[in-house]
Scaffold this active site. Structure first.
Site, PDB file in Angstrom:
ATOM      1  N   CYS A  33      60.122  52.548  40.653  1.00 19.02           N
ATOM      2  CA  CYS A  33      61.204  51.423  40.125  1.00 19.02           C
ATOM      3  C   CYS A  33      62.754  51.840  40.536  1.00 19.02           C
ATOM      4  O   CYS A  33      63.177  52.635  39.528  1.00 19.02           O
ATOM      5  CB  CYS A  33      61.051  50.991  38.761  1.00 19.02           C
ATOM      6  SG  CYS A  33      62.374  49.894  38.121  1.00 19.02           S
ATOM      7  N   CYS A  36      64.878  51.085  37.533  1.00 17.35           N
ATOM      8  CA  CYS A  36      64.675  52.127  36.422  1.00 17.35           C
ATOM      9  C   CYS A  36      65.635  53.505  36.458  1.00 17.35           C
ATOM     10  O   CYS A  36      65.953  53.735  35.661  1.00 17.35           O
ATOM     11  CB  CYS A  36      63.234  52.363  36.521  1.00 17.35           C
ATOM     12  SG  CYS A  36      62.205  50.884  35.986  1.00 17.35           S
TER      13      CYS A  36
END
Length: 110
Positions: A33, A36
């Site tokens: 991600c 993230c």
């Protein structure tokens, strides 16, 4: 794991987040991600800035699917703010440090 941030698993979730009490900011994330990864330094700063008042924790959603399902995590990153074991806020996607600090401050000042 970054300094000041604890790593949570399905096995440790209840003890670290629900029963310990206090204010916990939990980040559901995944290795793949990109948002993230962009959020990681912000969480590190938050952990430093709120040391002693807030616990910051991360849980890998891919490796801990039971917790991700339990909290209906549908997008990453998902930040959950718990106060004494009760989910009070949910933030999905990228967020600025200023906005995140404002959300946290609402619960620390209460």
């Amino acid at each position: 794991m970054q300094q000041g941030i604890i790593s949570i698993t399905d096995a440790t979730f209840d003890d670290e987040v629900l029963t310990r009490g206090g204010v916990v900011l939990l980040d559901f994330w995944a290795e793949w991600c990109r948002p993230c990864k962009m959020l990681a330094p912000i969480l590190s700063d938050i952990a430093d800035d709120y040391q002693g008042a807030l616990r910051v924790a991360k849980i890998n959603a891919d490796d801990n699917q039971a917790s991700a399902e339990r909290y209906a995590v549908r997008g990453l990153p998902t930040l959950l703010l718990f106060v004494d074991g009760v989910e009070r806020e949910r933030l999905v996607g990228s967020i600025s440090k200023t906005r995140l600090a404002a959300v946290i401050d609402n619960y620390l000042e209460a």
